[in-house]
Design a protein around this motif. Structure first.
Motif, PDB file in Angstrom:
ATOM      1  N   LEU A   1       0.817  -1.215   0.000  1.00  0.00           N
ATOM      2  CA  LEU A   1       0.000   0.000   0.000  1.00  0.00           C
ATOM      3  C   LEU A   1       0.849   1.262   0.000  1.00  0.00           C
ATOM      4  O   LEU A   1       0.432   2.311  -0.469  1.00  0.00           O
ATOM      5  N   LYS A   2       2.059   1.155   0.527  1.00  0.00           N
ATOM      6  CA  LYS A   2       2.930   2.328   0.589  1.00  0.00           C
ATOM      7  C   LYS A   2       3.334   2.800  -0.802  1.00  0.00           C
ATOM      8  O   LYS A   2       3.666   3.956  -1.007  1.00  0.00           O
ATOM      9  N   TYR A   3       3.310   1.880  -1.766  1.00  0.00           N
ATOM     10  CA  TYR A   3       3.811   2.220  -3.095  1.00  0.00           C
ATOM     11  C   TYR A   3       2.719   2.590  -4.086  1.00  0.00           C
ATOM     12  O   TYR A   3       2.945   3.375  -4.991  1.00  0.00           O
ATOM     13  N   HIS A   4       1.518   2.015  -3.932  1.00  0.00           N
ATOM     14  CA  HIS A   4       0.486   2.417  -4.892  1.00  0.00           C
ATOM     15  C   HIS A   4      -0.753   2.937  -4.178  1.00  0.00           C
ATOM     16  O   HIS A   4      -1.858   2.843  -4.669  1.00  0.00           O
ATOM     17  N   ASN A   5      -0.549   3.495  -2.993  1.00  0.00           N
ATOM     18  CA  ASN A   5      -1.676   4.108  -2.298  1.00  0.00           C
ATOM     19  C   ASN A   5      -1.306   5.507  -1.837  1.00  0.00           C
ATOM     20  O   ASN A   5      -0.231   5.740  -1.319  1.00  0.00           O
ATOM     21  N   ASN A   6      -2.196   6.441  -2.073  1.00  0.00           N
ATOM     22  CA  ASN A   6      -2.116   7.721  -1.398  1.00  0.00           C
ATOM     23  C   ASN A   6      -3.539   8.106  -1.032  1.00  0.00           C
ATOM     24  O   ASN A   6      -4.492   7.377  -1.333  1.00  0.00           O
ATOM     25  N   GLU A   7      -3.693   9.201  -0.384  1.00  0.00           N
ATOM     26  CA  GLU A   7      -5.010   9.549   0.141  1.00  0.00           C
ATOM     27  C   GLU A   7      -6.080   9.644  -0.938  1.00  0.00           C
ATOM     28  O   GLU A   7      -7.253   9.412  -0.684  1.00  0.00           O
TER      29      GLU A   7
ATOM     30  N   LEU B   1     -21.256   6.810   9.753  1.00  0.00           N
ATOM     31  CA  LEU B   1     -20.092   7.651   9.472  1.00  0.00           C
ATOM     32  C   LEU B   1     -19.844   7.599   7.971  1.00  0.00           C
ATOM     33  O   LEU B   1     -19.596   6.524   7.417  1.00  0.00           O
ATOM     34  N   PHE B   2     -19.931   8.744   7.314  1.00  0.00           N
ATOM     35  CA  PHE B   2     -19.650   8.853   5.877  1.00  0.00           C
ATOM     36  C   PHE B   2     -18.256   9.454   5.703  1.00  0.00           C
ATOM     37  O   PHE B   2     -17.917  10.445   6.357  1.00  0.00           O
ATOM     38  N   THR B   3     -17.470   8.850   4.841  1.00  0.00           N
ATOM     39  CA  THR B   3     -16.174   9.440   4.486  1.00  0.00           C
ATOM     40  C   THR B   3     -16.066   9.472   2.964  1.00  0.00           C
ATOM     41  O   THR B   3     -16.629   8.613   2.273  1.00  0.00           O
ATOM     42  N   TRP B   4     -15.361  10.472   2.454  1.00  0.00           N
ATOM     43  CA  TRP B   4     -15.211  10.583   1.010  1.00  0.00           C
ATOM     44  C   TRP B   4     -13.898  11.253   0.660  1.00  0.00           C
ATOM     45  O   TRP B   4     -13.364  12.053   1.428  1.00  0.00           O
ATOM     46  N   ASN B   5     -13.368  10.881  -0.471  1.00  0.00           N
ATOM     47  CA  ASN B   5     -12.302  11.667  -1.088  1.00  0.00           C
ATOM     48  C   ASN B   5     -12.256  11.349  -2.575  1.00  0.00           C
ATOM     49  O   ASN B   5     -12.623  10.256  -3.006  1.00  0.00           O
ATOM     50  N   PHE B   6     -11.866  12.323  -3.345  1.00  0.00           N
ATOM     51  CA  PHE B   6     -11.765  12.125  -4.784  1.00  0.00           C
ATOM     52  C   PHE B   6     -10.779  13.137  -5.356  1.00  0.00           C
ATOM     53  O   PHE B   6     -10.443  14.154  -4.725  1.00  0.00           O
ATOM     54  N   LYS B   7     -10.330  12.840  -6.540  1.00  0.00           N
ATOM     55  CA  LYS B   7      -9.543  13.818  -7.295  1.00  0.00           C
ATOM     56  C   LYS B   7      -9.872  13.655  -8.767  1.00  0.00           C
ATOM     57  O   LYS B   7     -10.190  12.557  -9.241  1.00  0.00           O
ATOM     58  N   THR B   8      -9.831  14.771  -9.494  1.00  0.00           N
ATOM     59  CA  THR B   8     -10.003  14.719 -10.940  1.00  0.00           C
ATOM     60  C   THR B   8      -8.629  14.486 -11.555  1.00  0.00           C
ATOM     61  O   THR B   8      -7.610  14.950 -11.026  1.00  0.00           O
TER      62      THR B   8
ATOM     63  N   THR C   1     -16.361  11.768  20.207  1.00  0.00           N
ATOM     64  CA  THR C   1     -15.339  11.398  19.228  1.00  0.00           C
ATOM     65  C   THR C   1     -13.970  11.729  19.792  1.00  0.00           C
ATOM     66  O   THR C   1     -13.752  12.789  20.360  1.00  0.00           O
ATOM     67  N   THR C   2     -13.057  10.775  19.634  1.00  0.00           N
ATOM     68  CA  THR C   2     -11.705  10.993  20.144  1.00  0.00           C
ATOM     69  C   THR C   2     -10.892  11.874  19.207  1.00  0.00           C
ATOM     70  O   THR C   2      -9.982  12.573  19.634  1.00  0.00           O
ATOM     71  N   SER C   3     -11.231  11.859  17.930  1.00  0.00           N
ATOM     72  CA  SER C   3     -10.492  12.684  16.972  1.00  0.00           C
ATOM     73  C   SER C   3     -11.361  12.943  15.754  1.00  0.00           C
ATOM     74  O   SER C   3     -12.221  12.143  15.409  1.00  0.00           O
ATOM     75  N   LYS C   4     -11.149  14.080  15.119  1.00  0.00           N
ATOM     76  CA  LYS C   4     -11.902  14.416  13.926  1.00  0.00           C
ATOM     77  C   LYS C   4     -11.266  13.805  12.692  1.00  0.00           C
ATOM     78  O   LYS C   4     -10.057  13.641  12.619  1.00  0.00           O
ATOM     79  N   GLU C   5     -12.109  13.438  11.739  1.00  0.00           N
ATOM     80  CA  GLU C   5     -11.614  12.987  10.443  1.00  0.00           C
ATOM     81  C   GLU C   5     -11.161  14.211   9.650  1.00  0.00           C
ATOM     82  O   GLU C   5     -11.576  15.346   9.935  1.00  0.00           O
ATOM     83  N   LYS C   6     -10.332  13.967   8.645  1.00  0.00           N
ATOM     84  CA  LYS C   6      -9.889  15.076   7.805  1.00  0.00           C
ATOM     85  C   LYS C   6     -11.073  15.691   7.077  1.00  0.00           C
ATOM     86  O   LYS C   6     -11.876  14.985   6.482  1.00  0.00           O
ATOM     87  N   GLY C   7     -11.175  17.027   7.154  1.00  0.00           N
ATOM     88  CA  GLY C   7     -12.248  17.727   6.456  1.00  0.00           C
ATOM     89  C   GLY C   7     -13.632  17.417   6.991  1.00  0.00           C
ATOM     90  O   GLY C   7     -14.625  17.548   6.265  1.00  0.00           O
TER      91      GLY C   7
ATOM     92  N   MET D   1     -11.687  16.013   0.282  1.00  0.00           N
ATOM     93  CA  MET D   1     -11.692  14.954   1.272  1.00  0.00           C
ATOM     94  C   MET D   1     -12.522  15.418   2.459  1.00  0.00           C
ATOM     95  O   MET D   1     -12.454  16.577   2.855  1.00  0.00           O
ATOM     96  N   GLY D   2     -13.341  14.537   3.025  1.00  0.00           N
ATOM     97  CA  GLY D   2     -14.134  14.935   4.173  1.00  0.00           C
ATOM     98  C   GLY D   2     -14.832  13.771   4.829  1.00  0.00           C
ATOM     99  O   GLY D   2     -14.703  12.613   4.425  1.00  0.00           O
ATOM    100  N   ALA D   3     -15.588  14.100   5.883  1.00  0.00           N
ATOM    101  CA  ALA D   3     -16.333  13.091   6.640  1.00  0.00           C
ATOM    102  C   ALA D   3     -17.547  13.744   7.271  1.00  0.00           C
ATOM    103  O   ALA D   3     -17.607  14.968   7.447  1.00  0.00           O
ATOM    104  N   PHE D   4     -18.534  12.910   7.611  1.00  0.00           N
ATOM    105  CA  PHE D   4     -19.756  13.393   8.253  1.00  0.00           C
ATOM    106  C   PHE D   4     -20.309  12.279   9.132  1.00  0.00           C
ATOM    107  O   PHE D   4     -20.615  11.185   8.645  1.00  0.00           O
TER     108      PHE D   4
END
Length: 426
Positions: free
Chosen positions: A283-289, A320-327, A351-357, A388-391
């Motif tokens: 995952l370190k090589y072909h994964n990013n956010e 819990l909804f999470t999303w991220n995308f890029k064009t 919640t112990t911590s917030k999700e990004k966005g 990127m975000g969460a709800f």
């Protein structure tokens, strides 16, 4: 004993009568080679021999099977089957004393965060249906060999290693429970749980709401002496060596050659352990956010828009909804609409911590708690090339993700997206 015998005979007579009534009710469109007497009887038993209800259940299942081409599922493995085998330690392994096929899965060893980087929930569901169809085929083969009706399978679920990361698998378990109850009724003969940690009680309190009471009766949590208990149900030669049997299939490699005696005990297991270190390293090589193996492709043509609906998971506790995308080139107008439903109660979430966005549900408490539920804008339309975000919503709702390319009359937009709903951790 005579009274018990008479009761059994009476039940058998009632079921035979109900089966004849159900078969008489089927029209030409309802008839299918899959719908054998054994299959029809399963639907009758699931509905306490209520012919009308069994008919509805059977025809609904038949429609689902035809729409999804289920009869051909076993012709080739699911899309992510090779990944799955490297991430989930499981195996069909022999038969119990009644001739029912045995399936073993080391659920406690699954690391769901890694699993969901490699595949989506829908892809996991494809694999689950594949496994259910494989169990059904093994039942048919056993029926032919034993010259009796075998329509149920037995599972051994090993929970050793279970931890809080397993909460990420709750949405998958819930979907499986719904599929099995609707389309594979009365196919579970027994489910043995071994090596259950204290944490199991926490998860079971959540999951049992999704499991029919009759099915719950077939689930047995075994104690420290589970090997002896399993040997009472499964003959030793068919039982995996690591669970108290004498099967030695794990002592041989894929080429049929005996493994070296110097290898670790775990290497001799009939159900091999998965080494997740390699999968995590990959995952370190072909994964990013914004571009993991869990992302999907979307093409929005010039002058058009596309809306993707992600349904909430839990009607009572929210999601819990999470999303991220890029064009992949240029930007696109992005908007999120929340469609609340009538179930669930408002509560403050810990919640112990917030999700990004993360978008806070408290900012939309009025809309979510409104007596008359109506769609509202969670994120206003804006031109972006990535987001990127969460709800976290304690109220049951769906999110509509709109990708609008109407302003562009020349350029289509290619997008890599990951839109997910999971059980709310609050």
């Amino acid at each position: 004993a005579p009274v018990a015998m008479a009761s059994v005979e009476q039940k058998s007579t009632e079921r035979s009568k109900a089966l004849n009534e159900l078969k008489a009710k089927l029209n030409e469109e309802d008839k299918d080679s899959w719908g054998t007497d054994s299959v029809l009887m399963r639907f009758l038993v699931a509905r306490d021999c209520d012919v009308e209800e069994a008919y509805k259940m059977y025809t609904n299942c038949l429609s689902w099977r035809r729409s999804n081409n289920i009869d051909k599922v076993l012709e080739k493995p699911p899309a992510k089957w090779e990944y799955y085998k490297k991430l989930v330690s499981c195996k069909n392994h022999g038969f119990d004393k009644e001739g029912r096929p045995v399936y073993i899965e080391r659920v406690g060893e699954i690391h769901y965060p890694t699993l969901f980087e490699y595949m989506t929930l829908d892809e996991l569901m494809d694999i689950h249906v594949y496994q259910m169809e494989l169990n059904a085929r093994l039942c048919r083969e056993s029926s032919e060999k034993l010259n009796k009706d075998v329509h149920q399978s037995v599972s051994i679920v090993d929970l050793q290693g279970m931890n809080m990361s397993h909460r990420h698998g709750l949405a998958f378990i819930k979907r499986c429970a719904k599929i099995d109850e609707a389309f594979y009724p009365e196919t579970m003969g027994k489910l043995y749980i071994v090596n259950a940690p204290r944490l199991f009680g926490f998860f079971w309190n959540i999951c049992k709401a999704w499991v029919h009471p009759n099915t719950q009766k077939k689930i047995q949590v075994l104690g420290n002496n589970y090997e002896s208990d399993l040997r009472q149900a499964i003959q030793a030669p068919f039982l995996a060596r690591e669970y108290g049997g004498t099967c030695n299939c794990g002592m041989f490699n894929k080429k049929g050659k005996k493994k070296k005696a110097s290898e670790k005990k775990e290497a001799m297991y009939c159900v091999p352990l998965c080494d997740l270190s390699e999968m995590k390293e990959n995952l370190k090589y072909h994964n990013n956010e914004y571009d993991s193996l869990g992302h999907k492709d979307l093409n929005v043509k010039a002058g058009t828009d596309t809306t993707i609906v992600v349904q909430g998971i839990d009607k009572e506790k929210g999601s819990l909804f999470t999303w991220n995308f890029k064009t992949l080139a240029k930007n696109i107008e992005f908007e999120i609409i929340c469609v609340p439903h009538g179930s669930g109660e408002w509560r403050e979430m810990k919640t112990t911590s917030k999700e990004k966005g993360e978008i806070l549900a408290s900012d939309f408490a009025k809309e979510l708690q409104a007596e008359k539920k109506a769609p509202f804008t969670l994120l206003s339309s804006t031109k972006v090339d990535r987001h990127m975000g969460a709800f976290r919503s304690p109220i049951h709702c769906d999110l509509h993700f709109k990708f609008d390319n109407k302003y562009s009359w020349m350029t289509s937009k290619s997008i890599r997206h990951k839109l997910v709903a999971t059980c709310l951790d609050c």
